[in-house]
Design a protein around this motif. Structure first.
Motif, mmCIF file in Angstrom:
data_model
loop_
_atom_site.group_PDB
_atom_site.id
_atom_site.type_symbol
_atom_site.label_atom_id
_atom_site.label_comp_id
_atom_site.label_asym_id
_atom_site.label_seq_id
_atom_site.Cartn_x
_atom_site.Cartn_y
_atom_site.Cartn_z
ATOM 1 N N PRO A 254 0.810 -1.222 0.000
ATOM 2 C CA PRO A 254 0.000 0.000 0.000
ATOM 3 C C PRO A 254 0.841 1.269 0.000
ATOM 4 C CG PRO A 254 -0.281 -1.243 2.060
ATOM 5 C CD PRO A 254 0.471 -2.112 1.119
ATOM 6 N N ILE A 255 1.982 1.249 0.692
ATOM 7 C CA ILE A 255 2.797 2.472 0.726
ATOM 8 C C ILE A 255 3.436 2.698 -0.640
ATOM 9 C CG2 ILE A 255 5.074 1.642 1.520
ATOM 10 C CD1 ILE A 255 3.218 4.653 2.902
ATOM 11 N N TYR A 256 3.789 1.608 -1.312
ATOM 12 C CA TYR A 256 4.322 1.751 -2.674
ATOM 13 C C TYR A 256 3.274 2.400 -3.582
ATOM 14 C CZ TYR A 256 5.571 0.789 -7.449
ATOM 15 O OH TYR A 256 5.818 0.955 -8.784
ATOM 16 N N ALA A 257 2.033 1.902 -3.504
ATOM 17 C CA ALA A 257 0.959 2.438 -4.355
ATOM 18 C C ALA A 257 0.733 3.919 -4.047
ATOM 19 C CB ALA A 257 -0.319 1.637 -4.135
ATOM 20 N N LEU A 258 0.741 4.254 -2.760
ATOM 21 C CA LEU A 258 0.506 5.652 -2.351
ATOM 22 C C LEU A 258 1.607 6.574 -2.898
ATOM 23 C CD1 LEU A 258 -1.121 7.684 -0.638
ATOM 24 C CD2 LEU A 258 0.319 7.062 1.304
ATOM 25 N N VAL A 259 2.833 6.124 -2.761
ATOM 26 C CA VAL A 259 3.958 6.930 -3.241
ATOM 27 C C VAL A 259 3.894 7.078 -4.762
ATOM 28 C CG1 VAL A 259 6.474 6.962 -3.515
ATOM 29 C CG2 VAL A 259 5.473 6.343 -1.315
ATOM 30 N N ALA A 260 3.600 5.978 -5.463
ATOM 31 C CA ALA A 260 3.543 6.009 -6.933
ATOM 32 C C ALA A 260 2.458 6.976 -7.415
ATOM 33 C CB ALA A 260 3.298 4.603 -7.476
ATOM 34 N N ALA B 278 8.776 5.437 -7.967
ATOM 35 C CA ALA B 278 8.604 4.813 -6.649
ATOM 36 C C ALA B 278 9.481 3.570 -6.528
ATOM 37 C CB ALA B 278 7.137 4.458 -6.423
ATOM 38 N N LEU B 279 9.565 2.794 -7.608
ATOM 39 C CA LEU B 279 10.418 1.593 -7.574
ATOM 40 C C LEU B 279 11.886 1.985 -7.388
ATOM 41 C CD1 LEU B 279 9.512 -1.123 -10.230
ATOM 42 C CD2 LEU B 279 9.509 -1.284 -7.733
#
Ligand SMILES: [Zn+2]
Length: 271
Positions: free
Chosen positions: A23-29, A54-55
């Protein structure tokens, strides 16, 4: 770490991704995508930039942890795993560094790596016109800008001299060297860390109240994590010898315009 998925090995060290990271990856992206210059790429392109940036940013968190781990290895301490999770990354070492000098060197290696990545990305950003086709120049430059900014913040934030930040580790190493008492030095550094964490939380609350930007709420959550980590360490050492140490590395969530990234790292050392 429970609910962690092994995704490979780096320099012989297992790399895990914890369920809370997704979820934090999705939020940052998405945050980066919303702030990205769309230009010729269109909306889908902006989301592509967000996903890629983000990656890359989380990859730089792994590099930060790897720098801690490989420096620890030079001092004879192995690393069980490096994991990405909600607050960034964590390297689990098999033991504490054996001396104050080793402790400081291991702690400083992470911020040094982040500073190096920031400088490299900054240099690449200025050479991007010569390498990347014109159509993709803006996208490449914006990814590199995020990487530069996030790694600079990663390096600077982690040097805050309160345990469990890397800078707090350095403070502990210094006190350990001066007093010859590692646990006593850790207690002092943890108290300083609690002080910084409380100030950080207060600053986040003021920012939410003044700007009405709920994004700053993330900093309050993060500060809570830092205070809790320092407190657990403080309590553990006041009661008994060291059991577990959590050492975060950087927190940041998507800020608005410049769009940094929420990269928070933590290193857990078990003894
Ligand atoms: Zn670190």
């Amino acid at each position: 770490m429970s609910r962690a998925f092994p995704i490979g090995r780096l320099c012989g060290i297992r790399l895990d991704v914890h369920a809370s990271w997704f979820p934090i990856y999705a939020l940052v992206a998405v945050t980066i995508a919303n702030a990205a210059p769309i230009g010729a790429l269109g909306t889908a392109g902006a989301y592509g930039v967000g996903a890629a940036a983000a990656l890359v940013l989380f990859a730089s968190v792994v590099l930060h942890e790897l720098a801690h781990a490989l420096t620890a290895r030079r001092f004879g301490v192995q690393t069980t795993s490096i994991a990405l999770f909600l607050f960034g990354g964590v390297a689990t070492l098999e033991a504490e560094p054996p001396t104050p000098l080793a402790d400081a060197a291991v702690a400083l290696a992470g911020p040094a790596m982040s500073a190096l990545v920031a400088l490299t990305a900054f240099a690449a950003m200025h050479g991007v016109d010569a390498v990347v086709p014109f159509r993709y120049t803006d996208a490449a430059a914006s990814i590199l800008a995020y990487v530069t900014f996030a790694n600079a913040v990663l390096a600077a934030f982690n040097l805050i001299p309160g345990y469990p930040m890397d800078g707090g580790r350095v403070l502990r190493a210094l006190l350990w060297q001066l007093r010859g008492d590692r646990d006593g030095a850790t207690v002092t550094a943890a108290l300083v860390g609690i002080g910084f964490g409380l100030c950080f939380a207060a600053g986040g609350l003021v920012a939410v109240a003044v700007t009405r930007t709920w994004q700053f709420g993330w900093y309050v959550v993060l500060a809570g994590f830092l205070v809790r980590t320092s407190w657990v360490q403080f309590r553990a050492l006041r009661r008994a010898p060291l059991v577990v140490t959590l050492r975060p590395t950087l927190p940041t969530l998507p800020a608005s315009e410049v769009s940094s990234v929420g990269v928070r790292t933590a290193d857990r050392w078990s003894v």
